[in-house]
Design a protein around this motif. Structure first.
Motif, PDB file in Angstrom:
ATOM      1  N   ALA A 196       0.846  -1.252   0.090  1.00 29.82           N
ATOM      2  CA  ALA A 196      -0.069  -0.165   0.017  1.00 29.82           C
ATOM      3  C   ALA A 196       0.869   1.210   0.199  1.00 29.82           C
ATOM      4  CB  ALA A 196      -0.778   0.081   1.246  1.00 29.82           C
ATOM      5  N   GLY A 197       2.194   1.147   0.260  1.00 33.55           N
ATOM      6  CA  GLY A 197       3.003   2.305   0.265  1.00 33.55           C
ATOM      7  C   GLY A 197       4.400   2.274  -0.645  1.00 33.55           C
ATOM      8  N   ALA A 198       4.981   1.161  -0.699  1.00 32.38           N
ATOM      9  CA  ALA A 198       6.053   1.250  -1.313  1.00 32.38           C
ATOM     10  C   ALA A 198       5.630   0.985  -3.024  1.00 32.38           C
ATOM     11  CB  ALA A 198       6.996   0.035  -1.166  1.00 32.38           C
ATOM     12  N   THR A 199       4.807   0.026  -3.511  1.00 27.75           N
ATOM     13  CA  THR A 199       4.492  -0.022  -4.763  1.00 27.75           C
ATOM     14  C   THR A 199       3.739   1.320  -5.272  1.00 27.75           C
ATOM     15  OG1 THR A 199       2.413  -1.137  -3.854  1.00 27.75           O
ATOM     16  CG2 THR A 199       4.218  -2.460  -4.406  1.00 27.75           C
ATOM     17  N   GLU A 200       3.152   2.069  -4.458  1.00 28.32           N
ATOM     18  CA  GLU A 200       2.746   3.285  -5.012  1.00 28.32           C
ATOM     19  C   GLU A 200       3.757   4.209  -5.497  1.00 28.32           C
ATOM     20  OE1 GLU A 200      -0.245   4.747  -2.438  1.00 28.32           O
ATOM     21  OE2 GLU A 200      -1.838   3.154  -2.861  1.00 28.32           O
ATOM     22  N   LEU A 201       4.763   4.187  -4.731  1.00 34.31           N
ATOM     23  CA  LEU A 201       5.867   5.040  -4.819  1.00 34.31           C
ATOM     24  C   LEU A 201       6.528   4.892  -6.362  1.00 34.31           C
ATOM     25  CD1 LEU A 201       7.422   5.599  -1.349  1.00 34.31           C
ATOM     26  CD2 LEU A 201       5.736   7.270  -2.681  1.00 34.31           C
ATOM     27  N   GLY A 202       6.663   3.508  -6.485  1.00 29.51           N
ATOM     28  CA  GLY A 202       7.257   3.197  -7.559  1.00 29.51           C
ATOM     29  C   GLY A 202       7.625   1.675  -7.705  1.00 29.51           C
ATOM     30  N   GLU A 203       7.729   1.054  -8.838  1.00 21.73           N
ATOM     31  CA  GLU A 203       8.456  -0.166  -9.019  1.00 21.73           C
ATOM     32  C   GLU A 203       9.724  -0.755  -8.246  1.00 21.73           C
ATOM     33  OE1 GLU A 203       8.965  -3.787 -12.446  1.00 21.73           O
ATOM     34  OE2 GLU A 203       8.287  -1.724 -12.994  1.00 21.73           O
ATOM     35  N   ILE A 204      10.540   0.293  -8.438  1.00 23.02           N
ATOM     36  CA  ILE A 204      11.752  -0.235  -7.471  1.00 23.02           C
ATOM     37  C   ILE A 204      11.575  -0.191  -6.129  1.00 23.02           C
ATOM     38  CG2 ILE A 204      14.006   0.705  -7.070  1.00 23.02           C
ATOM     39  CD1 ILE A 204      14.116   1.980  -9.842  1.00 23.02           C
ATOM     40  N   GLN A 205      10.693   0.797  -5.618  1.00 26.95           N
ATOM     41  CA  GLN A 205      10.401   0.737  -4.271  1.00 26.95           C
ATOM     42  C   GLN A 205       9.801  -0.444  -3.846  1.00 26.95           C
ATOM     43  OE1 GLN A 205      10.354   3.331  -6.469  1.00 26.95           O
ATOM     44  NE2 GLN A 205      10.267   5.353  -4.958  1.00 26.95           N
TER      45      GLN A 205
END
Length: 231
Positions: A196-205
């Protein structure tokens, strides 16, 4: 009411999916991570059960299929990790040291807080693996002598908090590197923070968050039994 709801096939599953879909749709329209659908859906379901006097066992029986999906949902986070395998090879030492520092800080913080508040050992053992996935954390808490329900609550709260505050904390501390963002979220707030957080920031995250989940889980399994007797 319990008998009526129990007779409805997949009552708990239906309610859970509808409530989560509602808050997910609302979050997308408002466009703020603070309106986390996992948190608000959980609160709404609790209120629903209390208002209609539905006991937890009834809800759990009719929503048990959701527990079966935790494993596949966690494994699916490996997809972005596979796509970013080159980045992992280039940063493997930084990844290991960052997750190690984050995991030890999390467990050390629990130890310090429990010492200051003089909480019972049972609660300490329950909260020690709070930054791992539910499957690992609950099993670890039970192995240490803690309470599974408390462990589940601590793990969920940690994950939801990470997902809600991810963007804000990244801005406040000026964390702009995508690898650092993903590792921080995956280490501190496991699956919920990653999905819910990292994947929304980007694929690398998202990829780094997935890697941190696995690494943090291994570190916790090794370190938690060593820290458990210190309270």
């Amino acid at each position: 009411m319990n008998e009526l709801l129990t007779s409805v096939p997949m009552f708990g599953l239906t309610v859970s999916l509808l409530v989560y879909w509602f808050f997910l749709t609302l979050q997308k329209r408002v466009n703020t991570p603070l309106l986390n659908p996992t948190f608000f859906a959980s609160v709404a379901i609790i209120i629903f059960l209390m208002v209609f006097h539905v006991d937890l066992e009834t809800y759990d029986q009719t929503a048990s299929v959701l527990n079966l999906l935790i494993g596949p949902a966690t494994v699916s986070l490996a997809i972005p990790l596979y796509r970013q395998i080159r980045l992992l090879k280039e940063n493997w030492l930084a990844v290991l040291m960052a997750v190690l520092a984050g995991s030890l800080t999390s467990m050390g913080g629990v130890l310090l807080l429990c010492k200051l508040l003089q909480v019972p050992q049972e609660l300490y053992w329950s909260m020690l693996p709070k930054s791992t996935t539910t499957a690992i954390g609950m099993a670890m808490a039970q192995e240490l002598g803690g309470l599974e329900a408390v462990a589940a609550a601590a793990i969920s709260f940690t994950g939801v908090t990470g997902a809600m505050l991810a963007r804000t904390l990244a801005k406040v501390f000026r964390i702009t590197d995508p690898v650092a963002q993903g590792l921080a979220l995956g280490t501190a707030s496991h699956v919920i923070g990653t999905s819910a957080g990292a994947t929304e920031l980007g694929e690398i995250q998202g990829a780094m968050g997935s890697l941190a989940i696995v690494t943090a889980g291994i570190i916790t399994v090794i370190a938690a039994p060593l820290l458990a007797p210190l309270l």
